[in-house]
Design an enzyme around this catalytic site. Sequence first.
Site, PDB file in Angstrom:
ATOM      1  N   HIS A 272       1.377  11.136  -2.078  1.00 14.80           N
ATOM      2  CA  HIS A 272       0.174  10.812  -1.319  1.00 14.80           C
ATOM      3  C   HIS A 272      -0.692  12.061  -1.274  1.00 14.80           C
ATOM      4  O   HIS A 272      -0.339  13.056  -0.638  1.00 14.80           O
ATOM      5  CB  HIS A 272       0.548  10.358   0.095  1.00 14.80           C
TER       6      HIS A 272
ATOM      7  N   HIS B 287       0.847  -1.197   0.000  1.00 15.14           N
ATOM      8  CA  HIS B 287       0.000   0.000   0.000  1.00 15.14           C
ATOM      9  C   HIS B 287       0.882   1.246   0.000  1.00 15.14           C
ATOM     10  O   HIS B 287       1.888   1.305   0.716  1.00 15.14           O
ATOM     11  CB  HIS B 287      -0.889  -0.002   1.254  1.00 15.14           C
TER      12      HIS B 287
END
EC number: 3.1.4.11
Length: 578
Positions: A173, A127
């Site tokens: 992100h 992830h």
Amino acid sequence: MKRDMGSYKMGLCCSDKLRMNRGAPPQDVVTAFVEYTEGRSHMTAEQLCRFLVEVQDETEVLVSDAEKIIERITCERHHITKFLRHTLNLDDFFSFLFSDDLNHPIDSKVHQDMASPLSHYFIYTSHNSYLTGNQINSECSDVPLIKALKRGVRALELDMWPNSTKDDILVLHGWAWTPPVELVKCLRSIKEHAFYASAYPVILTLEDHLTPDLQAKAAEMMKEIFMDMVYFPEAGGLKEFPSPEDLKYKIVISTKPPKGSLRKDKDSESDASGKASSDVSADDEKTEEETSEAKNEEDGFDQESSNLDFLTYSRLITIPSGNAKNGLKEALTIDNGGVRRLSLREQKFKKATEMYGTEVIKFTQKNLLRIYPKATRVNSSNYRPYNGWMYGAQMVAFNMQGYGRALWMMHGMFRGNGGCGYVKKPDFMMNNNLSGEVFNPKAKLPIKKTLKVKVYMGKGWDSGFQRTCFNTWSSPNFYTRVGITGVRGDKVMKKTKKEQKTWEPFWNEEFEFQLTVPELALLRIEVHDYNMPEKDDFSGQTCLPVSELRQGIRSVPLYDRKGERLVSVTLLMRFHFL
């Protein structure tokens, strides 16, 4: 107060009287040696072969294999460059059993069927694969991608965003303060290291925040960099996923089909069937700002341009992603017209299993299910992976830069099948039983198998720890925790006695574990140094798939908190199934 191993060794002459004797072989080892040598002082290749077949259950071993073992041990222990001696003495035999290169606890080669569709496998999945630390402000880099691939991870995630001038692509992100890395750098590193640890396919999960022209640019980058590595699916989408064997040395793209793509009519009949959705939109925790921005971008697209761009980009997508926007039950509906990936945050997945457990397992018999950590895990912690595996979720996505028991389990699961990154799901998860029912992980099941584990001894802490957290004035008092993690009825932990004041602890204790679903069980092993009244010091760990354990007396290497090998730190154990 703590100090390093060097300062500890300087205190060996103190009144503590630390026991530093080199460990003698356990009685079971001596007994086996005497039995198979018929009381003689040396073991021949024929006798070693018999031991390997009858005690170690290595039924396919040949005398020639035993000869190679003898040659290797003789050369290493006696520095004999020419193979002159064709036998092992007791110490040689003991050295062989303690060698994790020659006597490892699980099979080091790929041995499972690799010709089934991708949905039949648990897949080693990362992830936010580009993050070096926490989820808020850690640096984005290609280094974590390289580390993951070298560990055997097969599914990576990249979050693609436009740069400030909207003419290039960055990986970062979103909605955080993570310094970005260029997409091109990530792609080049993936190409270079993709098949370092495994020949089986790398799945590149793209969280796409790009305009159509940048989607086309991303597609050109991937085609130019990956070249013939990139897999192009059949036009019109797949009825069934290809197998890992079919996709050897290929990079497979998984993302949302672009708006207006040729897949739209087929895959977007409902949100459950793959309507434009990234992992972010597979969760109803989206912020209003995020939803608004996505809508504004879509409304601002130039349709004439996008008609050309989506042809290039969508042609790369092998695994279209779906979402749960219109509800979990609809998202889990089986679409007989094609296959897809559904991504759920861990809380939504928990809700899905509580409400629609049967539907979840049925869905994963054909499609891919990806679970990823909740947003509050800003420190890159992880959830218990068994929550996903028990319901057939193939892609249990983990923060590989974290550490802790959950990550140890992940490492343990994917030590299976030769560490290739794909572990075949048990048949009972892929097929209904005689009554037409699917597997129910919450059901009370009968005992299927009993595992006996004997912990003999350990060694290597005196050389394996360059720096240690062992207590300054107290000698090591090692003990081992041994247990099972798996379905609810199989979970248990036990521990040995504390072995006082020694670097080479000798426990010689046996434990028995009754298992209802051994196919999904992991053997957990942890060593600690008893440190009353403070917290006990961590001294090594490993997890091993129960279904892969090799019977007999085995050498078990240990790892640190982050899953890195502790050089020389090894346990001698015995495994036996009833």
